[in-house]
Write an enzyme that holds these catalytic residues in place. Structure first.
Site, PDB file in Angstrom:
ATOM      1  NE  ARG A  89      -9.290  -6.751   3.615  1.00 47.38           N
ATOM      2  CZ  ARG A  89      -8.219  -5.970   3.610  1.00 47.38           C
ATOM      3  NH1 ARG A  89      -7.910  -5.271   2.555  1.00 47.38           N
ATOM      4  NH2 ARG A  89      -7.457  -5.893   4.678  1.00 47.38           N
ATOM      5  CB  VAL A  90     -13.698  -2.338   2.537  1.00 45.35           C
ATOM      6  CG1 VAL A  90     -13.111  -0.955   2.774  1.00 45.35           C
ATOM      7  CG2 VAL A  90     -14.601  -2.333   1.306  1.00 45.35           C
ATOM      8  CB  THR A 121      -0.843  -0.055   1.287  1.00 44.35           C
ATOM      9  OG1 THR A 121      -1.810  -1.080   1.122  1.00 44.35           O
ATOM     10  CG2 THR A 121      -1.544   1.245   1.610  1.00 44.35           C
ATOM     11  CB  THR A 177       1.200   0.279   5.048  1.00 45.72           C
ATOM     12  OG1 THR A 177       1.383  -0.927   4.292  1.00 45.72           O
ATOM     13  CG2 THR A 177       2.492   0.623   5.758  1.00 45.72           C
ATOM     14  N   GLY A 178      -0.441  -2.282   6.353  1.00 45.68           N
ATOM     15  CA  GLY A 178      -0.307  -3.549   7.066  1.00 45.68           C
ATOM     16  C   GLY A 178      -1.598  -4.316   6.988  1.00 45.68           C
TER      17      GLY A 178
HETATM   18  N1  ASP Z   1      -3.651  -2.059   4.865  1.00 41.09           N
HETATM   19  C1  ASP Z   1      -3.972  -2.527   3.551  1.00 41.09           C
HETATM   20  C2  ASP Z   1      -5.233  -3.348   3.613  1.00 41.09           C
HETATM   21  O1  ASP Z   1      -5.398  -4.105   4.561  1.00 41.09           O
HETATM   22  C3  ASP Z   1      -2.900  -3.378   2.944  1.00 41.09           C
HETATM   23  C4  ASP Z   1      -1.512  -2.803   3.000  1.00 41.09           C
HETATM   24  O2  ASP Z   1      -1.211  -1.943   3.801  1.00 41.09           O
HETATM   25  O3  ASP Z   1      -0.684  -3.205   2.167  1.00 41.09           O
HETATM   26  O4  ASP Z   1      -6.012  -3.279   2.708  1.00 41.09           O
END
Ligand code: ASP
Length: 341
Positions: free
Chosen positions: A233-234, A205, A255-256
């Site tokens: 999914r969101v 992300t 991010t995560g």
């Molecule tokens: N946080 C984002 C999600 O769960 C994914 C990511 O950070 O790469 O959609």
């Protein structure tokens, strides 16, 4: 010379000067700008050749400079956030826009959000499949609609009405992300690993936070979500307060593993601890990212900036793509390390 006549004029001039130097919410108009971006947490050193590290670092550098140039030109933090994120969305190396990951069914469904800390205005989109730059659409939702979050076909109808560029879904097809989906599907079929435990499914992300000359903050995040995600999914990225948040004193992009950022309302939690509880930015950020989220079984990172220009970039993964220009005006790009720089 009529001294009496000059009094009010001088006062008015002083008032105008003060108004120019100080903008709403007590922010100073002569603040040194600060820009921080991320391209996702979770990168693993052993999986990254030196060459790939260089490519990704160069891309991060370009996005950083795109955002920072906007700040240097005296434009608002929200403009800088959009400028930086658009560069990352157009780059196939990141899980946003062009490089978005695939859903279980082999589609790309993207989410994005932006929040302006000066006004607490926010805009977001979720589950869009034809929007070239979802952050641009999120901004349009913020500025040109009476809503905060639009999803799917409705969001894309709004994009069309506002002449925001739409593309054929094939634009988002990349071999690298397709291979990631095939690997995930094989793991699902073999039950070798629980889907959510596969580390490369929820990273990449992009996001940005900025402090502008007027002392105002903004935050934005854009993502393809998680590889192999199911049923519309969101994640946390488009949810204001979870993966994206900004107020007068703090801005964050996360991010995560999104579900954990939603459950801890991570971005709002950290920013409230900073602005209402007067914790330092770094303490609040480290505590939520490195203690609260892992304690629940989640992982990831975040970038933050406060109204004084302090920066925090905690992550509990082996790496996080990140780049920043702090108050000293020096550019940095990092992938690994401990997240304390
Ligand atoms: N946080 C984002 C999600 O769960 C994914 C990511 O950070 O790469 O959609």
């Amino acid at each position: 010379m009529n001294g009496k006549g000059h009094g009010p004029k001088v006062l008015a001039a002083v008032g105008m000067l003060a108004a120019a130097l100080w903008s709403g919410s007590g922010a100073r108009a002569d603040t040194v700008p600060v820009m921080v971006i991320h391209g996702g947490a979770g990168v693993i050193k052993a999986d990254m050749s030196i060459e790939r590290q260089q490519i990704v670092k160069a891309a991060l550098g370009r996005a950083l400079q795109a955002g920072y140039a906007v700040l240097k030109a005296g434009q608002p933090a929200k403009d800088a956030v959009v400028a930086a994120i658009q560069v990352l969305e157009d780059d196939p190396n990141f899980n946003a826009g062009k490089g978005a990951v695939f859903t279980h069914d082999g589609h790309n469904e993207m989410d994005a959000a932006i929040m302006d800390g000066a006004t607490l205005q926010a805009g977001a989109v979720a589950g869009v499949s034809h929007v070239r730059n979802p952050i641009t659409l999120a901004r349009a939702v913020m500025e040109q609609s009476k809503h905060v979050l639009l999803i799917g076909a409705g969001a894309e109808a709004f994009a069309q009405a506002r002449k925001i560029p739409l593309v054929d879904p094939s634009y988002f097809w990349t071999q690298y992300r397709w291979n990631q989906l095939q690997k995930a599907l094989k793991e699902d079929a073999a039950h070798t690993q629980h889907a959510d435990e596969t580390t490369d499914r929820h990273f990449g992300t992009v996001g940005a936070v900025a402090l502008d000359h007027a002392g105002h903050l903004a935050a934005g995040t854009s993502t393809g979500g998680m590889t192999d995600k199911l049923w519309g999914r969101v994640g946390d990225s488009p949810l204001i307060g979870a993966g994206t948040y900004a107020n007068a004193g703090c801005a964050m992009s996360g991010t995560g593993w999104g579900e954990f950022y939603i459950r801890t309302v991570a971005a709002h939690e950290i920013c409230m601890r900073v602005t209402a509880m007067h914790e330092t930015l770094n303490h609040a950020a480290q505590d939520v990212i490195n203690r609260e989220i892992p304690a629940l079984g989640g992982d990831g990172g975040a970038i933050l900036v406060d109204a004084q220009g302090n920066i925090a970039m905690p992550f509990n993964t082996s790496g996080m793509y990140r780049a920043w220009v702090g108050r000293d005006g020096v550019s940095h790009v990092e992938i690994f390390g401990n997240g304390k720089t």
